[in-house]
Design an enzyme around this catalytic site. Structure first.
Site, PDB file in Angstrom:
ATOM      1  N   VAL A 109     -52.520 -54.077 134.300  1.00 44.53           N
ATOM      2  CA  VAL A 109     -53.675 -53.254 133.954  1.00 44.53           C
ATOM      3  C   VAL A 109     -53.622 -52.710 132.530  1.00 44.53           C
ATOM      4  O   VAL A 109     -54.570 -52.074 132.074  1.00 44.53           O
ATOM      5  CB  VAL A 109     -53.840 -52.082 134.954  1.00 44.53           C
ATOM      6  CG1 VAL A 109     -54.196 -52.600 136.332  1.00 44.53           C
ATOM      7  CG2 VAL A 109     -52.579 -51.212 134.999  1.00 44.53           C
ATOM      8  N   ASN A 151     -52.941 -44.646 138.698  1.00 49.76           N
ATOM      9  CA  ASN A 151     -51.603 -44.097 138.924  1.00 49.76           C
ATOM     10  C   ASN A 151     -50.510 -44.825 138.144  1.00 49.76           C
ATOM     11  O   ASN A 151     -49.459 -44.247 137.889  1.00 49.76           O
ATOM     12  CB  ASN A 151     -51.284 -44.163 140.422  1.00 49.76           C
ATOM     13  CG  ASN A 151     -49.839 -43.848 140.708  1.00 49.76           C
ATOM     14  OD1 ASN A 151     -49.397 -42.710 140.632  1.00 49.76           O
ATOM     15  ND2 ASN A 151     -49.060 -44.877 141.035  1.00 49.76           N
ATOM     16  N   SER A 161     -49.769 -35.545 134.450  1.00 49.18           N
ATOM     17  CA  SER A 161     -48.465 -34.901 134.593  1.00 49.18           C
ATOM     18  C   SER A 161     -48.549 -33.511 133.990  1.00 49.18           C
ATOM     19  O   SER A 161     -49.323 -33.280 133.051  1.00 49.18           O
ATOM     20  CB  SER A 161     -47.393 -35.714 133.865  1.00 49.18           C
ATOM     21  OG  SER A 161     -46.185 -34.982 133.762  1.00 49.18           O
ATOM     22  N   TYR A 198     -44.490 -40.652 126.590  1.00 49.67           N
ATOM     23  CA  TYR A 198     -45.007 -40.275 127.907  1.00 49.67           C
ATOM     24  C   TYR A 198     -45.881 -39.030 127.809  1.00 49.67           C
ATOM     25  O   TYR A 198     -47.000 -38.993 128.339  1.00 49.67           O
ATOM     26  CB  TYR A 198     -43.834 -40.026 128.856  1.00 49.67           C
ATOM     27  CG  TYR A 198     -44.238 -39.629 130.252  1.00 49.67           C
ATOM     28  CD1 TYR A 198     -44.689 -40.576 131.162  1.00 49.67           C
ATOM     29  CD2 TYR A 198     -44.149 -38.303 130.672  1.00 49.67           C
ATOM     30  CE1 TYR A 198     -45.050 -40.216 132.453  1.00 49.67           C
ATOM     31  CE2 TYR A 198     -44.507 -37.933 131.955  1.00 49.67           C
ATOM     32  CZ  TYR A 198     -44.957 -38.894 132.847  1.00 49.67           C
ATOM     33  OH  TYR A 198     -45.322 -38.519 134.117  1.00 49.67           O
ATOM     34  N   SER A 211     -49.173 -39.745 126.052  1.00 46.51           N
ATOM     35  CA  SER A 211     -50.096 -40.515 126.890  1.00 46.51           C
ATOM     36  C   SER A 211     -50.728 -39.654 127.975  1.00 46.51           C
ATOM     37  O   SER A 211     -51.917 -39.790 128.281  1.00 46.51           O
ATOM     38  CB  SER A 211     -49.361 -41.702 127.529  1.00 46.51           C
ATOM     39  OG  SER A 211     -48.410 -41.277 128.492  1.00 46.51           O
ATOM     40  N   LYS A 212     -49.961 -38.745 128.553  1.00 46.58           N
ATOM     41  CA  LYS A 212     -50.493 -37.912 129.620  1.00 46.58           C
ATOM     42  C   LYS A 212     -51.442 -36.835 129.078  1.00 46.58           C
ATOM     43  O   LYS A 212     -52.419 -36.464 129.742  1.00 46.58           O
ATOM     44  CB  LYS A 212     -49.353 -37.277 130.413  1.00 46.58           C
ATOM     45  CG  LYS A 212     -48.529 -38.291 131.209  1.00 46.58           C
ATOM     46  CD  LYS A 212     -49.374 -39.083 132.200  1.00 46.58           C
ATOM     47  CE  LYS A 212     -48.540 -40.006 133.070  1.00 46.58           C
ATOM     48  NZ  LYS A 212     -49.345 -40.754 134.062  1.00 46.58           N
TER      49      LYS A 212
END
Length: 251
Positions: free
Chosen positions: A64, A90, A142, A156, A159-160
């Site tokens: 994806v 997810n 998150s 991370y 991106s969140k």
């Protein structure tokens, strides 16, 4: 009560952890689960467990992080089931490296999986939902994407944070089409992805000390909120980013 009877739910990253728990929960409530992951290794287990319990599920092995596979997957699900009522973004990766040593490939792959993939799927599924007259989208973000950073997780966290921003903008633009978009922000959940983080005893002691409930989360702790946000009970909720973190005191 089968509260999602006959609805088709697409869940990315459904091969393990939170994604598998969400897939199993929707199936137990009567939904048809289109379970996605990049490899069949774990995904086949998810689908087999759902079918063994009397639910309906089918595996869709697509990467994806790229637009064309996302479009192809949505088209395949449409051929198989005729519609998509709920999308749960997810799928995620979480490289561990200090900022000054973070590899460019890890940085880009994290943004591709954690942020670009939800964009591609929201766009493809959102167009379908617009034709259908509505739908629900839930992004698994998150608490690291909220008011604080997380050491050695620059890609991370970025991106969140971006995913929460995407959630709010998508909710604003898609409300006119009866499409609700929300984000769920888990704390540290006991899954394979957080195994390395949980091995840092000093960090975990500090983390647990800030959680009133005194424990880390489990995948099933996230499930209830996702189901609620996709239900008629949440019909007036959109554009929200809601924590599932045991009441952690933010710092």
């Amino acid at each position: 009560m089968k509260s999602f009877e006959g609805q088709v739910v697409l869940i990315s990253g459904a091969g393990r952890g939170i994604g598998r728990a969400i897939a199993q929960a929707f199936a137990s409530h009567g939904a048809i689960v289109a379970a996605n992951d990049i490899t069949p290794l774990n995904l086949d287990v998810t689908v087999a467990e759902i079918c063994a319990a009397g639910g309906q599920a089918r595996a869709y092995v697509f990467d994806v992080a790229k637009r064309l596979p996302c479009v192809s997957m949505v088209e395949q699900i449409l051929q198989d089931w005729g519609r998509i009522d709920i999308l749960v973004n997810n799928a995620a990766v979480e490289p561990h490296a200090p900022l000054l040593e973070l590899d460019e490939w890890d940085w880009q792959r994290t943004l591709d999986v954690n942020l670009s993939a939800p964009f591609f799927l929201t766009q493809a599924v959102g167009r379908l939902m617009r034709q259908q007259g509505g739908g629900c989208i839930v992004n698994i973000a998150s608490i690291a994407g909220r008011a604080f950073g997380l050491r050695n997780r620059a890609a991370y966290v970025a991106s969140k944070m971006g995913l929460i921003g995407l959630t709010r903008t998508a909710a604003l633009e898609l409300a006119a089409h009866n499409i609700r978009v929300n984000a769920v922000c888990p704390g540290v959940i006991e899954t394979e992805m957080t195994a390395a983080l949980r091995q840092d005893e000093a960090m975990m002691q500090s983390w647990l000390a800030a959680i009133p409930q005194g424990r880390l989360g489990r995948p099933e702790d996230v499930v209830g909120l996702v189901l609620f946000l996709c239900s008629p009970a949440a019909a007036y909720i959109t554009g929200q980013a809601i924590n599932v973190d045991g009441g952690k005191v933010m710092s």
